[in-house]
Design a protein around this motif. Structure first.
Motif, PDB file in Angstrom:
ATOM      1  N   GLU A   1      38.769  52.181  44.080  1.00  0.00           N
ATOM      2  CA  GLU A   1      37.886  51.554  45.045  1.00  0.00           C
ATOM      3  C   GLU A   1      38.703  50.562  45.845  1.00  0.00           C
ATOM      4  O   GLU A   1      39.303  49.643  45.293  1.00  0.00           O
ATOM      5  CB  GLU A   1      36.755  50.826  44.313  1.00  0.00           C
ATOM      6  CG  GLU A   1      35.822  50.065  45.238  1.00  0.00           C
ATOM      7  CD  GLU A   1      34.814  49.247  44.453  1.00  0.00           C
ATOM      8  OE1 GLU A   1      34.071  48.479  45.081  1.00  0.00           O
ATOM      9  OE2 GLU A   1      34.782  49.372  43.222  1.00  0.00           O
TER      10      GLU A   1
ATOM     11  N   ASP B   1      35.376  42.842  38.189  1.00  0.00           N
ATOM     12  CA  ASP B   1      34.491  43.750  38.924  1.00  0.00           C
ATOM     13  C   ASP B   1      35.090  44.195  40.246  1.00  0.00           C
ATOM     14  O   ASP B   1      34.503  45.049  40.937  1.00  0.00           O
ATOM     15  CB  ASP B   1      33.137  43.075  39.176  1.00  0.00           C
ATOM     16  CG  ASP B   1      32.370  42.818  37.893  1.00  0.00           C
ATOM     17  OD1 ASP B   1      32.577  43.592  36.936  1.00  0.00           O
ATOM     18  OD2 ASP B   1      31.585  41.858  37.850  1.00  0.00           O
ATOM     19  N   ARG B   2      36.254  43.656  40.609  1.00  0.00           N
ATOM     20  CA  ARG B   2      36.876  43.990  41.891  1.00  0.00           C
ATOM     21  C   ARG B   2      38.197  44.728  41.738  1.00  0.00           C
ATOM     22  O   ARG B   2      38.837  45.065  42.733  1.00  0.00           O
ATOM     23  CB  ARG B   2      37.104  42.703  42.694  1.00  0.00           C
ATOM     24  CG  ARG B   2      35.833  41.916  42.981  1.00  0.00           C
ATOM     25  CD  ARG B   2      36.144  40.630  43.702  1.00  0.00           C
ATOM     26  NE  ARG B   2      36.820  40.887  44.963  1.00  0.00           N
ATOM     27  CZ  ARG B   2      37.489  39.970  45.650  1.00  0.00           C
ATOM     28  NH1 ARG B   2      37.609  38.745  45.171  1.00  0.00           N
ATOM     29  NH2 ARG B   2      38.072  40.278  46.795  1.00  0.00           N
TER      30      ARG B   2
ATOM     31  N   ALA C   1      42.159  37.674  46.481  1.00  0.00           N
ATOM     32  CA  ALA C   1      41.576  37.951  45.181  1.00  0.00           C
ATOM     33  C   ALA C   1      40.641  36.843  44.700  1.00  0.00           C
ATOM     34  O   ALA C   1      39.520  37.109  44.281  1.00  0.00           O
ATOM     35  CB  ALA C   1      42.685  38.162  44.168  1.00  0.00           C
TER      36      ALA C   1
ATOM     37  N   VAL D   1      39.447  47.418  47.892  1.00  0.00           N
ATOM     38  CA  VAL D   1      38.833  46.105  47.940  1.00  0.00           C
ATOM     39  C   VAL D   1      39.611  45.266  48.935  1.00  0.00           C
ATOM     40  O   VAL D   1      40.831  45.255  48.914  1.00  0.00           O
ATOM     41  CB  VAL D   1      38.870  45.419  46.554  1.00  0.00           C
ATOM     42  CG1 VAL D   1      38.121  44.091  46.587  1.00  0.00           C
ATOM     43  CG2 VAL D   1      38.273  46.329  45.497  1.00  0.00           C
TER      44      VAL D   1
ATOM     45  N   LEU E   1      37.858  38.472  38.290  1.00  0.00           N
ATOM     46  CA  LEU E   1      38.189  39.605  39.156  1.00  0.00           C
ATOM     47  C   LEU E   1      37.806  40.975  38.599  1.00  0.00           C
ATOM     48  O   LEU E   1      37.932  41.973  39.310  1.00  0.00           O
ATOM     49  CB  LEU E   1      39.710  39.614  39.415  1.00  0.00           C
ATOM     50  CG  LEU E   1      40.255  38.509  40.291  1.00  0.00           C
ATOM     51  CD1 LEU E   1      41.777  38.483  40.219  1.00  0.00           C
ATOM     52  CD2 LEU E   1      39.794  38.688  41.724  1.00  0.00           C
TER      53      LEU E   1
ATOM     54  N   ASP F   1      46.584  45.578  49.379  1.00  0.00           N
ATOM     55  CA  ASP F   1      45.521  45.123  48.495  1.00  0.00           C
ATOM     56  C   ASP F   1      46.052  45.167  47.070  1.00  0.00           C
ATOM     57  O   ASP F   1      46.123  46.227  46.461  1.00  0.00           O
ATOM     58  CB  ASP F   1      44.283  46.012  48.645  1.00  0.00           C
ATOM     59  CG  ASP F   1      43.180  45.623  47.677  1.00  0.00           C
ATOM     60  OD1 ASP F   1      43.303  44.552  47.049  1.00  0.00           O
ATOM     61  OD2 ASP F   1      42.219  46.380  47.540  1.00  0.00           O
TER      62      ASP F   1
END
Length: 329
Positions: free
Chosen positions: A27, A307-308, A33, A29, A305, A260
């Motif tokens: 995913e 969940d990211r 951060a 992002v 972090l 990222d």
């Protein structure tokens, strides 16, 4: 985590081939951060925590060294040296922390520990700092990240050679000698002062190795072989597997693309022993996103972090299996 040399067009093509066969479904992002308000409490460096961590690591090394002494003349000698080597090569973790100067609050402690550990791992402090900071600036950029400027394994045969650690030792020794003669061809040095430091340090390291070798021959001692050289050779494959999981299969980041770090580095959820030996560096995406966060605060960074994160693994066995299945037979 790293190879050596500046790479060629052929090497770059192999890196792009690697991305084709191993692209990880992640995913994407965007954004920084951790917010500044959340980040500030994580930045506190602590000599006491680092000293406790290092003391624990060295205690394990002393215990495995005792096993080697007790196993002399028995079939358990080689398993004991392997176990000792596993603890020894994972001194790479405090080396990594100290070249960032995040392990200790005191700069002299960071630099002193980094020099000694770099000597043990044939990875001199000043060279590794220049190499590793270029890796942070250009993570997963095929043209500029020195970790992927040399070919990554794309076949299972290449993987076996890489994991053996032999290319690492060969590259380190050749690079050390080359730099000691004043040839610093790598393009990741910031300036001539840094190049001069690297050359001077390479000469000092080679001089120390020469003294140790001459001393061992003069006293007809095999202590260095039993407690350092052979264990380091035996343990290196474990470190290679660990380091390969940090970025292999993560999305590449060409120069024109935004980086990222939460996707281009892998966080691996593992057991307490591995986290201890690796100084919490399995939280690798968190480290790359915020390199100033010291090792002891990385679990808290993960809590902010998790969940990211774009690329994660439930363990090193799972990560290794995932990588191996995507290699060409």
């Amino acid at each position: 985590m790293f190879d050596h040399g500046t790479g060629t067009d052929k090497d770059a093509r192999r890196v792009f081939q690697l991305s084709d066969i191993s692209a990880n479904p992640v995913e994407e992002v965007s954004g920084r951060a951790i917010s500044a308000a959340d980040l500030r409490p994580l930045l506190q460096r602590d000599d006491r925590q680092a000293l406790r961590q290092l003391a624990g690591h060295l205690l394990l090394l002393a215990l495995t060294g005792t096993l080697i002494a007790q196993a002399q003349g028995s079939p358990w000698l080689w398993p004991a040296m392997f176990l000792h080597g596993a603890i020894l090569v994972f001194l790479f973790a405090p080396l990594h922390e100290t070249i960032h100067r995040t392990a200790f609050a005191t700069r002299a402690l960071n630099d002193g520990a980094a020099f000694v550990i770099g000597l043990l791992l044939m990875l001199p402090r000043e060279y590794f700092r220049a190499f590793h900071f270029a890796h942070h600036r250009h993570t997963q950029d095929p043209a500029r990240d020195p970790e992927i400027s040399s070919p990554r394994p794309v076949t299972r045969g290449e993987w076996l050679i890489y994991v053996s650690g032999l290319p690492y030792w060969r590259g380190q020794l050749a690079g050390l000698v080359t730099r000691a003669f004043g040839r610093v061809a790598e393009d990741f040095y910031g300036n001539d002062i840094q190049r001069q430091k690297v050359v001077r340090e390479s000469r000092i390291v080679l001089g120390i190795y020469a003294i140790l070798l001459i001393g061992s021959l003069a006293f007809e001692s095999d202590l260095l072989l039993r407690y350092w050289v052979i264990p380091a050779l035996l343990g290196q494959p474990l470190l290679r597997l660990y380091l390969l999981a940090e970025h292999w299969g993560c999305p590449l980041s060409p120069a024109a693309a935004p980086i990222d770090m939460l996707a281009r580095s892998r966080t691996t959820y593992t057991n307490a022993l591995v986290n201890f030996l690796a100084w919490n560096m399995p939280y690798h995406a968190e480290h790359h996103a915020n390199p100033a966060v010291p090792f002891h605060a990385l679990p808290r960074a993960n809590a902010l972090l998790k969940d990211r994160l774009g690329t994660t693994s439930p363990g090193y066995v799972a990560a290794t299996r995932w990588i191996y299945e995507r290699l060409h037979a």
